[in-house]
Design a protein around this motif. Structure first.
Motif, PDB file in Angstrom:
ATOM      1  N   GLN A  42       0.818  -1.209   0.000  1.00 29.86           N
ATOM      2  CA  GLN A  42       0.000   0.000   0.000  1.00 29.86           C
ATOM      3  C   GLN A  42       0.859   1.269   0.000  1.00 29.86           C
ATOM      4  O   GLN A  42       0.487   2.282  -0.594  1.00 29.86           O
ATOM      5  CB  GLN A  42      -0.910   0.020   1.244  1.00 29.86           C
ATOM      6  N   ASN A  43       1.996   1.208   0.698  1.00 29.98           N
ATOM      7  CA  ASN A  43       2.892   2.361   0.810  1.00 29.98           C
ATOM      8  C   ASN A  43       4.317   1.833   0.967  1.00 29.98           C
ATOM      9  O   ASN A  43       4.696   1.397   2.056  1.00 29.98           O
ATOM     10  CB  ASN A  43       2.505   3.215   2.019  1.00 29.98           C
ATOM     11  N   VAL A 101      -4.297   6.404   4.409  1.00 29.71           N
ATOM     12  CA  VAL A 101      -4.608   5.997   3.036  1.00 29.71           C
ATOM     13  C   VAL A 101      -3.899   6.920   2.054  1.00 29.71           C
ATOM     14  O   VAL A 101      -3.904   8.147   2.218  1.00 29.71           O
ATOM     15  CB  VAL A 101      -6.134   6.017   2.799  1.00 29.71           C
ATOM     16  N   GLN A 102      -3.295   6.339   1.035  1.00 31.21           N
ATOM     17  CA  GLN A 102      -2.602   7.132   0.026  1.00 31.21           C
ATOM     18  C   GLN A 102      -3.583   8.030  -0.727  1.00 31.21           C
ATOM     19  O   GLN A 102      -4.713   7.625  -1.030  1.00 31.21           O
ATOM     20  CB  GLN A 102      -1.899   6.206  -0.978  1.00 31.21           C
ATOM     21  N   LYS A 109      -6.290   6.960  -3.571  1.00 30.80           N
ATOM     22  CA  LYS A 109      -6.446   5.500  -3.611  1.00 30.80           C
ATOM     23  C   LYS A 109      -7.849   5.086  -4.053  1.00 30.80           C
ATOM     24  O   LYS A 109      -8.005   4.161  -4.839  1.00 30.80           O
ATOM     25  CB  LYS A 109      -6.131   4.893  -2.240  1.00 30.80           C
ATOM     26  N   ARG A 163      -6.348  -0.348  -4.331  1.00 35.21           N
ATOM     27  CA  ARG A 163      -4.962  -0.134  -4.741  1.00 35.21           C
ATOM     28  C   ARG A 163      -4.774  -0.285  -6.251  1.00 35.21           C
ATOM     29  O   ARG A 163      -3.730   0.095  -6.794  1.00 35.21           O
ATOM     30  CB  ARG A 163      -4.052  -1.138  -4.017  1.00 35.21           C
ATOM     31  N   TRP A 180       2.319   0.374  -4.649  1.00 41.30           N
ATOM     32  CA  TRP A 180       1.719   1.672  -4.952  1.00 41.30           C
ATOM     33  C   TRP A 180       2.663   2.591  -5.723  1.00 41.30           C
ATOM     34  O   TRP A 180       3.740   2.950  -5.251  1.00 41.30           O
ATOM     35  CB  TRP A 180       1.266   2.341  -3.658  1.00 41.30           C
TER      36      TRP A 180
END
Length: 389
Positions: free
Chosen positions: A151-152, A243-244, A247, A315, A321
């Motif tokens: 995710q990151n 959260v990016q 997303k 994602r 990501w």
């Protein structure tokens, strides 16, 4: 469906089936450990019986869940070798730790606990189930470390076309990890507590002779589920801070399960915290609550799957990501026929294991706490002498 969609479907199906086992394991382990602690401290035969009964359900779920976890590992080599090639130096580290913790430590301590009844000193035997619980949570932690990296991709740099780990501390303090892991813990406690309460409600509605046994179990289940609901809801909202950016932009596939999870989760938490928990001492006597608790039992399993769907679909199209796309992570040379065959095989085996798991658990619940195998001494045999230092 093309090869990419088939491979994604395969991982989604097998991952969801595996997590059904995991979320119950994470919930039941501390419950059984608490029961065993009360038994050792008080010497109560009631708490000893509760430990053995719910512990037997835990062991069944754990044993079958291990097999489903092996399938997850296979797929990284079969379908997603691009991920291993590009980010294996980072992604593989927490997975290796999870394997060491889960398959070596957790399984070893669980074996000592299963076969240590009447053989190990009582405090050492108790320590085994707490170590099982701690290693189970450590296993979940490292899985969340690996997933949060996708995710990151914190703690890594790109060198010669591959990601390399340069800051292990950053990996462990990833902003997408610090709130998502407690959220998973809450989901596990919610699931384990409601299974405890729902199974106890089933026995009480049948007017079981072991009413005291299931009275205590039902109250404990509602209490644990309420704690789990509070943690899952609180940390569920908190993790949006990690959260990016972008997303969920335009991701209908992620928004739908996310919306259902939030709405149903809020309703479930409200019922537990503001209706059932205040009435906890009267619940075993009120038969209408037994139906409610039985109907609530499968809900946290569905919520867990919805949560994973939202986390993973949101994602897309990235595997890592903004570093590696899902298409680039796919193993070259795969054909639709190959992935279809493995999808049918994996889904069939894991689906069968899930059915067997719940049939065995239902059989144990229906039979009640009589003639338990866990901790039993064979007929005509003397208990083995306890080991000493």
């Amino acid at each position: 469906m093309d090869v990419l969609e088939l491979a994604r479907t395969q991982f989604a199906v097998t991952g969801s089936l595996h997590f059904l086992f995991v979320v119950l394991t994470l919930g039941l382990a501390p419950i059984v450990a608490l029961m065993h602690t009360r038994h050792v401290i008080s010497g109560s035969a009631l708490h000893g019986g509760m430990t053995r009964f719910w512990g037997q359900i835990y062991v069944v779920n754990y044993a079958l869940g291990i097999v489903t976890g092996l399938v997850m590992e296979f797929q990284f080599g079969l379908s997603w070798s691009g991920l291993s090639d590009y980010a294996g130096g980072v992604f593989g580290a927490p997975l290796a730790m999870e394997t060491l913790v889960a398959f070596f430590l957790e399984s070893t301590f669980l074996g000592l606990w299963i076969f240590g009844w009447g053989r190990l000193p009582k405090w050492l035997h108790l320590a085994c189930i707490w170590l099982v619980t701690l290693t189970a949570y450590a296993s979940a932690f490292f899985i969340m470390v690996a997933n949060s990296f996708l995710q990151n991709p914190a703690g890594s740099v790109l060198r010669d076309g591959r990601l390399e780990l340069v800051d292990f501390g950053a990996l462990l303090t990833n902003k997408t990890l610090v709130f998502s892991f407690p959220h998973v813990i809450g989901a596990g406690l919610l699931t384990g507590g409601l299974v405890l309460a729902g199974a106890s409600a089933y026995q009480l509605r049948r007017r079981t002779r072991e009413s005291v046994f299931f009275d205590r179990s039902l109250r404990m289940g509602v209490g644990v589920a309420s704690v789990g609901a509070f943690l899952a809801l609180g940390f569920g909202y908190a993790q949006f801070g990690g959260v990016q950016e972008g997303k969920f932009d335009g991701s209908t596939g992620a928004a739908v399960p996310l919306g259902f999870m939030i709405e149903i989760g809020q309703l479930l938490a409200f019922v537990l915290l503001f209706i059932l928990l205040p009435l906890i001492y009267w619940l075993p006597r009120w038969r209408w609550t037994h139906v409610v608790l039985m109907l609530m039992t499968p809900v946290p399993f569905a919520l867990a799957i919805l949560g994973w769907m939202a986390r993973e679909i949101g994602r897309q199209p990235w595997m890592v990501w903004q570093k590696l796309t899902v298409a680039d992570a796919l193993t070259p040379g795969l054909t639709s026929g190959m992935v279809t065959a493995s999808l049918i095989g994996f889904a069939g085996v894991l689906g069968l294991l899930a059915v067997v798991d719940y049939v065995l658990i239902a059989r144990i619940v229906r039979r009640g706490p009589r003639d338990l195998d866990l901790g039993a001494v064979p007929a005509g045999a003397r208990p083995a002498p306890a080991m000493t230092f």
